[in-house]
Design a protein around this motif. Structure first.
Motif, PDB file in Angstrom:
ATOM      1  N   THR A  39       0.832  -1.208   0.000  1.00  0.00           N
ATOM      2  CA  THR A  39       0.000   0.000   0.000  1.00  0.00           C
ATOM      3  C   THR A  39       0.864   1.255   0.000  1.00  0.00           C
ATOM      4  OG1 THR A  39      -1.591  -1.244   1.299  1.00  0.00           O
ATOM      5  CG2 THR A  39      -1.927   1.116   1.156  1.00  0.00           C
ATOM      6  N   MET A  42       2.230   1.692  -3.389  1.00  0.00           N
ATOM      7  CA  MET A  42       1.141   2.156  -4.241  1.00  0.00           C
ATOM      8  C   MET A  42       0.924   3.651  -4.054  1.00  0.00           C
ATOM      9  SD  MET A  42      -2.087  -0.401  -4.438  1.00  0.00           S
ATOM     10  CE  MET A  42      -3.208   0.468  -3.370  1.00  0.00           C
ATOM     11  N   PHE A  46       1.361   6.135  -7.021  1.00  0.00           N
ATOM     12  CA  PHE A  46       0.135   6.621  -7.658  1.00  0.00           C
ATOM     13  C   PHE A  46      -0.386   7.935  -7.087  1.00  0.00           C
ATOM     14  CE2 PHE A  46      -0.132   1.955  -8.367  1.00  0.00           C
ATOM     15  CZ  PHE A  46       0.076   2.002  -9.728  1.00  0.00           C
ATOM     16  N   VAL A  47       0.065   8.299  -5.897  1.00  0.00           N
ATOM     17  CA  VAL A  47      -0.320   9.610  -5.381  1.00  0.00           C
ATOM     18  C   VAL A  47       0.851  10.577  -5.561  1.00  0.00           C
ATOM     19  CG1 VAL A  47      -1.055  10.916  -3.364  1.00  0.00           C
ATOM     20  CG2 VAL A  47      -2.017   8.655  -3.799  1.00  0.00           C
TER      21      VAL A  47
ATOM     22  N   VAL B 154      -9.474   0.637  -6.642  1.00  0.00           N
ATOM     23  CA  VAL B 154      -8.764  -0.002  -5.529  1.00  0.00           C
ATOM     24  C   VAL B 154      -7.626   0.899  -5.062  1.00  0.00           C
ATOM     25  CG1 VAL B 154      -7.266  -1.917  -4.895  1.00  0.00           C
ATOM     26  CG2 VAL B 154      -9.388  -2.364  -6.112  1.00  0.00           C
ATOM     27  N   ILE B 155      -6.863   1.422  -6.021  1.00  0.00           N
ATOM     28  CA  ILE B 155      -5.708   2.250  -5.667  1.00  0.00           C
ATOM     29  C   ILE B 155      -6.142   3.468  -4.852  1.00  0.00           C
ATOM     30  CG2 ILE B 155      -3.998   3.845  -6.627  1.00  0.00           C
ATOM     31  CD1 ILE B 155      -3.639   1.850  -8.923  1.00  0.00           C
ATOM     32  N   TYR B 156      -7.171   4.176  -5.327  1.00  0.00           N
ATOM     33  CA  TYR B 156      -7.522   5.420  -4.651  1.00  0.00           C
ATOM     34  C   TYR B 156      -8.568   5.234  -3.551  1.00  0.00           C
ATOM     35  CZ  TYR B 156      -4.564   7.442  -8.136  1.00  0.00           C
ATOM     36  OH  TYR B 156      -3.466   7.731  -8.896  1.00  0.00           O
ATOM     37  N   THR B 158      -8.104   2.718  -1.197  1.00  0.00           N
ATOM     38  CA  THR B 158      -7.445   2.060  -0.070  1.00  0.00           C
ATOM     39  C   THR B 158      -7.146   3.015   1.083  1.00  0.00           C
ATOM     40  OG1 THR B 158      -6.496   0.467  -1.597  1.00  0.00           O
ATOM     41  CG2 THR B 158      -5.487   0.618   0.553  1.00  0.00           C
TER      42      THR B 158
END
Lengths: 313, 285
Positions: A39, A42, A46-47, B154-156, B158
């Motif tokens: 996480t 991720m 992605f952020v 799912v990515i955003y 979580t």
């Protein structure tokens, strides 16, 4: 809960089966990090990574396809020169200000009224809150039909005898943005009511009773004692509403599509259209960065104030 | 005094009832319009009941209304949304449960900082990740697919689910976990045997929240899946804003209700948890 202070029981168990226990202790030490790491990665990619990527794009000449040669502030200068961007910003100001204010007032008022030991409170609460379960697209579709200048509410009032009543804000370039406020308040005020009601239920009854004994009237009690004690709720509500306002996209798309013309454009629509339908990646990226900075500029002071007031108790 | 009080209460009730009517009005208008024929719509007004309740608009909305060039109704897009929402909700909830367990029960050096780092994902305007994500989905061959949308949600999602579970697990007494450790239970045993059995309510809250968010999403849908894989919100918007031919308001309204039904249903059967999810989500903003 740290591993160094393992209780006596574990030690006894470790003596009984030293190998298994130490293997487990090792696993317990690393498993949490291992489990959390996907996480975190991720989020970093992605952020944070994607924000950096967008920032980079905003400093390039990218149009239809991304290019990665440095172009300095070209896109930002183009953005600030773009009349449509300023329309969008002004609309966000009008919409954001009115939406936050009206939703806050309506929500608080409903919560206070519902707090008067009302019969059928559950049913009323359910009615006020159901719009929150709807998509903004559904809300926009419904209100677009109701505000239809020929066949909507205007016709109802005309049929009722108000022959001269006109309500054509939806197609009036100067008024279209106010229809978004109407639908937005309808959708969100129930939610704010729920937050305030939860806060009101946490207020100590004995304080109110004591004030009543002292002869204070109910409105005064609310104005002077109850509502000021809801300070933290105000912060949460402001935080949430400004967040909704700045990101607002779906509702405007469904209700006015940014129109008539570009008169009810907001930054989120500007970003979407320039980045994805007009092939102006760089400009779209620059407008996205401006949105991010707006959120940071609004949320950081609010969060700072909130934690400070929380610390004071 | 008593008389004055009751007048006051009457006013309170009147105000509440009036506001309730205002809130119900769009629902009433949507429902009645969806059961009218086009002639009926033209003859009556917004508030009039249908002359004869007609299901034609519903049939058309479900199976043959035109959303742009396609004329297959909402049916296909409804299933798109189901196929997108169910996996995205389940995966993001499960990841959130384990994450929340770690950051509340297995704090290690730096875990609080990592949690804060994660939370930022709840606050960003998603516009700021759209362009890179579109590029990435293109590279992966997932552009305009339901699988791509699942991945994005799912990515955003979580960050939110982690927050939900973390806030729930910090209220679970430490003794439960300590007792488990004394009995020699490890990381997974404690999670599955001790915490999961008491996690029912938070699972419901989290699933409802994620379901509502993902089903109602428009931004990701319109950007990443504009074609055949578009979710129902995007299809509804296309239907309503298609400007060719006669505007069929009854079909628009029936389609809007179809798009709203799943979340409305969830709200009606589990409203209590829905409110709890909203207020829990509010803590984070």
């Amino acid at each position: 809960m740290s591993h160094s202070s393992s209780p006596a029981g574990v030690r006894a168990l470790a003596d009984a089966a030293p190998a298994a226990a130490s293997r487990q202790r090792l696993a317990d030490r690393w498993l949490p990090r291992l489990v959390l790491s996907p996480t975190i990665i991720m989020s970093l990619v992605f952020v944070y990574g994607f924000i950096a990527w967008t920032a980079w794009l905003s400093f390039t000449e990218s149009r239809l396809l991304p290019r990665y040669d440095w172009a300095g502030l070209t896109q930002y200068l183009a953005l600030f020169d773009n009349e449509r961007w300023w329309t969008a910003v002004a609309n966000l100001g009008v919409f954001g200000g009115l939406f936050i204010l009206c939703t806050l007032v309506v929500g608080l008022l409903l919560a206070v009224l519902l707090d008067q030991k009302i019969r059928a409170e559950g049913a009323l609460r359910a009615i006020y809150l159901y719009p929150m379960a709807l998509s903004f697209i559904v809300t926009g579709t419904a209100w677009k039909w109701m505000l239809n200048p020929d066949m909507g509410l205007q016709k109802v009032l005309n049929d009722w005898g108000f022959a001269n009543f006109t309500f054509d804000w939806l197609v009036d370039p100067d008024r279209a943005i106010y229809t978004v406020v109407i639908a937005g308040v309808w959708q969100s005020s129930g939610f704010v009511m729920a937050l305030f009601l939860a806060g009101l239920r946490g207020v100590d009854d004995s304080i109110i009773k004591a004030a009543q004994v002292d002869g204070a009237s109910l409105p005064t009690i609310y104005r002077r004692i109850v509502i000021p004690s809801l300070r933290p709720v105000f912060f949460s509500v402001l935080l949430i509403l400004s967040h909704i306002a700045i990101k607002s996209f779906d509702l405007v798309m469904a209700l006015t599509g940014g129109g008539p013309g570009t008169s009810s454009d907001v930054p989120a629509i500007f970003m979407y259209q320039f980045a994805f339908t007009r092939g102006q990646l760089g400009l779209g990226a620059a407008s996205a960065m401006m949105m991010l900075m707006t959120i940071v500029a609004v949320l950081v002071p609010l969060m700072y104030l909130e934690t400070r007031s929380a610390k004071r108790g | 005094m008593a008389n004055k009080l009751s007048i006051g209460r009457l006013l309170v009730y009147a105000a509440l009832a009036l506001v309730a009517l205002y809130y119900l009005l769009p629902l009433y208008v949507m429902l009645t319009t969806s059961f009218k024929t086009l002639d009926d719509i033209r003859q009556g007004n917004l508030l009039s009941l249908p002359h004869a309740w007609d299901g034609g608009a519903w049939a058309k909305a479900w199976a043959s209304a035109c959303t742009g060039i396609e004329c297959g109704g909402m049916k296909g897009f409804f299933w798109n949304s189901v196929k997108m929402t169910v996996p995205a909700v389940l995966i993001s909830t499960m990841i959130g449960a384990v994450n929340g367990y770690v950051v509340s029960m297995w704090r290690f050096k730096g875990s609080d900082a990592l949690f804060t780092l994660l939370l930022v994902g709840c606050f960003i305007p998603f516009q700021v990740v759209l362009l890179p994500m579109a590029q990435l989905l293109g590279w992966l061959g997932l552009a305009n697919t339901t699988a791509g949308l699942v991945l994005v949600h799912v990515i955003y999602g979580t960050a939110f689910t982690t927050l939900f579970f973390r806030n729930f697990y910090v209220t679970v007494p430490d003794e439960l976990v300590k007792a488990g450790r004394i009995d020699g239970a490890g990381f997974w045993t404690i999670f599955f045997r001790i915490l999961l059995p008491v996690s029912g309510p938070i699972f419901v809250v989290c699933v409802i929240w994620q379901f509502t968010q993902i089903w109602n999403d428009f931004l990701f849908g319109v950007v990443f899946a504009a074609g055949e894989a578009q979710p129902i919100t995007v299809a509804l918007n296309n239907l309503v804003n298609t400007s060719t031919g006669v505007k069929e308001y009854n079909v628009d309204m029936a389609s809007a209700i179809i798009a709203a039904l799943p979340t409305l249903f969830v709200y009606m059967v589990a409203g209590r948890y829905f409110v709890r999810g909203l207020t829990a989500g509010a803590v984070k903003g």
